[in-house]
Design a protein around this motif. Sequence first.
Motif, mmCIF file in Angstrom:
data_model
loop_
_atom_site.group_PDB
_atom_site.id
_atom_site.type_symbol
_atom_site.label_atom_id
_atom_site.label_comp_id
_atom_site.label_asym_id
_atom_site.label_seq_id
_atom_site.Cartn_x
_atom_site.Cartn_y
_atom_site.Cartn_z
ATOM 1 N N ARG A 242 0.820 -1.207 0.000
ATOM 2 C CA ARG A 242 0.000 0.000 0.000
ATOM 3 C C ARG A 242 0.859 1.265 0.000
ATOM 4 N N ASP A 243 2.008 1.203 0.663
ATOM 5 C CA ASP A 243 2.892 2.370 0.695
ATOM 6 C C ASP A 243 3.448 2.714 -0.677
ATOM 7 N N GLN A 244 3.414 1.752 -1.597
ATOM 8 C CA GLN A 244 3.940 1.967 -2.943
ATOM 9 C C GLN A 244 2.859 2.395 -3.932
ATOM 10 N N LEU A 245 1.613 2.458 -3.475
ATOM 11 C CA LEU A 245 0.486 2.718 -4.364
ATOM 12 C C LEU A 245 -0.162 4.068 -4.091
ATOM 13 N N VAL A 246 -0.946 4.516 -5.064
ATOM 14 C CA VAL A 246 -1.658 5.794 -5.006
ATOM 15 C C VAL A 246 -3.158 5.495 -4.979
ATOM 16 N N PRO A 247 -3.932 6.138 -4.095
ATOM 17 C CA PRO A 247 -5.381 5.892 -4.104
ATOM 18 C C PRO A 247 -6.059 6.555 -5.299
ATOM 19 N N TRP A 248 -7.108 5.919 -5.793
ATOM 20 C CA TRP A 248 -7.911 6.524 -6.866
ATOM 21 C C TRP A 248 -9.390 6.452 -6.493
ATOM 22 N N GLU A 249 -10.197 7.250 -7.187
ATOM 23 C CA GLU A 249 -11.634 7.329 -6.917
ATOM 24 C C GLU A 249 -12.377 7.582 -8.221
ATOM 25 N N HIS A 250 -13.497 6.902 -8.378
ATOM 26 C CA HIS A 250 -14.346 7.088 -9.560
ATOM 27 C C HIS A 250 -15.791 7.249 -9.098
ATOM 28 N N HIS A 251 -16.442 8.319 -9.537
ATOM 29 C CA HIS A 251 -17.842 8.558 -9.193
ATOM 30 C C HIS A 251 -18.725 7.953 -10.282
ATOM 31 N N THR A 252 -19.546 6.998 -9.887
ATOM 32 C CA THR A 252 -20.376 6.273 -10.838
ATOM 33 C C THR A 252 -21.630 7.067 -11.179
ATOM 34 N N GLY A 253 -22.309 6.628 -12.234
ATOM 35 C CA GLY A 253 -23.595 7.221 -12.564
ATOM 36 C C GLY A 253 -24.714 6.715 -11.686
ATOM 37 N N GLY B 173 -24.670 7.046 -8.342
ATOM 38 C CA GLY B 173 -24.749 7.849 -7.125
ATOM 39 C C GLY B 173 -23.797 7.450 -6.019
ATOM 40 N N PHE B 174 -22.813 6.619 -6.297
ATOM 41 C CA PHE B 174 -21.821 6.282 -5.282
ATOM 42 C C PHE B 174 -20.447 6.243 -5.943
ATOM 43 N N ALA B 175 -19.411 6.209 -5.112
ATOM 44 C CA ALA B 175 -18.037 6.187 -5.607
ATOM 45 C C ALA B 175 -17.401 4.832 -5.354
ATOM 46 N N VAL B 176 -16.592 4.397 -6.306
ATOM 47 C CA VAL B 176 -15.746 3.221 -6.110
ATOM 48 C C VAL B 176 -14.299 3.699 -6.060
ATOM 49 N N ARG B 177 -13.487 2.941 -5.348
ATOM 50 C CA ARG B 177 -12.114 3.371 -5.117
ATOM 51 C C ARG B 177 -11.156 2.191 -5.234
ATOM 52 N N GLY B 178 -9.895 2.506 -5.189
ATOM 53 C CA GLY B 178 -8.880 1.472 -5.240
ATOM 54 C C GLY B 178 -7.503 2.090 -5.158
ATOM 55 N N TRP B 179 -6.517 1.365 -5.677
ATOM 56 C CA TRP B 179 -5.121 1.774 -5.586
ATOM 57 C C TRP B 179 -4.429 1.481 -6.910
ATOM 58 N N HIS B 180 -3.439 2.297 -7.235
ATOM 59 C CA HIS B 180 -2.656 1.980 -8.420
ATOM 60 C C HIS B 180 -1.203 2.382 -8.230
ATOM 61 N N SER B 181 -0.337 1.739 -8.987
ATOM 62 C CA SER B 181 1.072 2.107 -9.006
ATOM 63 C C SER B 181 1.238 3.448 -9.709
ATOM 64 N N PRO B 182 2.226 4.237 -9.330
ATOM 65 C CA PRO B 182 2.585 5.383 -10.164
ATOM 66 C C PRO B 182 3.012 4.854 -11.534
ATOM 67 N N PRO B 183 2.411 5.309 -12.621
ATOM 68 C CA PRO B 183 2.742 4.753 -13.937
ATOM 69 C C PRO B 183 4.235 4.848 -14.239
ATOM 70 N N SER B 184 4.807 3.723 -14.679
ATOM 71 C CA SER B 184 6.256 3.642 -14.865
ATOM 72 C C SER B 184 6.657 3.342 -16.299
ATOM 73 N N GLY B 185 5.669 3.180 -17.182
ATOM 74 C CA GLY B 185 5.977 2.755 -18.541
ATOM 75 C C GLY B 185 5.969 1.249 -18.708
ATOM 76 N N ARG B 186 5.830 0.519 -17.598
ATOM 77 C CA ARG B 186 5.749 -0.941 -17.666
ATOM 78 C C ARG B 186 4.311 -1.365 -17.972
ATOM 79 N N PRO B 187 4.097 -2.608 -18.380
ATOM 80 C CA PRO B 187 2.731 -3.124 -18.508
ATOM 81 C C PRO B 187 2.014 -3.041 -17.156
ATOM 82 N N VAL B 188 0.682 -3.111 -17.203
ATOM 83 C CA VAL B 188 -0.117 -2.967 -15.990
ATOM 84 C C VAL B 188 -1.070 -4.144 -15.845
ATOM 85 N N ILE B 189 -1.238 -4.607 -14.615
ATOM 86 C CA ILE B 189 -2.232 -5.628 -14.278
ATOM 87 C C ILE B 189 -3.402 -4.952 -13.584
#
Length: 305
Positions: A10-21, A23-39
């Motif tokens: 978690r210390d290596q990741l950035v939180p994200w948030e998406h507001h849905t249509g 009426g609620f938000a979903v969230r998660g975490w992602h790596s700072p983009p590095s140019g590598r492929p992403v899972i």
Amino acid sequence: MTGSGSPSLRDQLVPWEHHTGDGFAVRGWHSPPSGRPVIHFIHGNGMCGLVYEAMLSRLARDYDLFLSDVQGHGNSDHGGAFRGWNRTAEICLDAWQQFAPLWKGVPVVGMGHSFGGVMIALMMGQRADIFDQGVLLDPVLFPPAMLRSMALLQLLGLSRRTPMARQAARRRDHWPDRDSAFKGLRGRGIFRGWQDRCLQSYVTHALRDDTDGVTLRCRPEREAEIFGSSPRRLWGTLGRVSAPVLMLHGADSYPFVSDAARRLPGVMPGIAVERMPGGHCFMQQDPESAAERVLAALPSRHRAA
């Protein structure tokens, strides 16, 4: 458990948030983009992405990560009634499309466990170009006869009476502290056979602090809602998946998962199916082996240089 003073995932990741249509938000975490492929990873019912940090930490050596927590899980809003499997897959698609430009031009692998594996498969069926490859970890792909039975129960208002839904609804959701939760869950039910560090990740990330202890982030009734429902047009959607897919399933998992493993090659011509030692949560029982098997299956163009 991070061990050796190393930073947690978690210390290596950035939180994200998406507001849905809806009426609620979903969230998660992602790596700072590095140019590598992403899972792009989606968790199982009742879990959240960071519960899988032992396996994901190994994958993060070669890949960026995008962890998506669905409605009522992790830090995502409960959002009222569960919107259903198909709508949840659409929300996951919408959330990913908000952040996908951060990884423009790099390969994208969709991976999910259990319920999350079905989400990945539905996303791939809805949008053929969304992922370059899919990895399904013991996905709960209900066979057609089981889907018909579940649809009838829903029509009759009896969906909460399925064994998995009843079990989820009775799940204990509160403990005086995380240590008590760890001791109470260790070796029991779905957690049987989990490595201690994987159970510690569950206790750390799937529980939240409250005024008198800790409580499950995913309410038992939400878990029961999901287990008491099913996706629409599942097998027809699977037939539209064109990208290559790897399904890994536990040797001791639910019988219907093995049934799906036998059916899938006749529906998805690009799928490879392999059996792993362990149960439904084999990746929590041996996260290193699961991660290495996933890495070995991804084409060399997906690997970091």
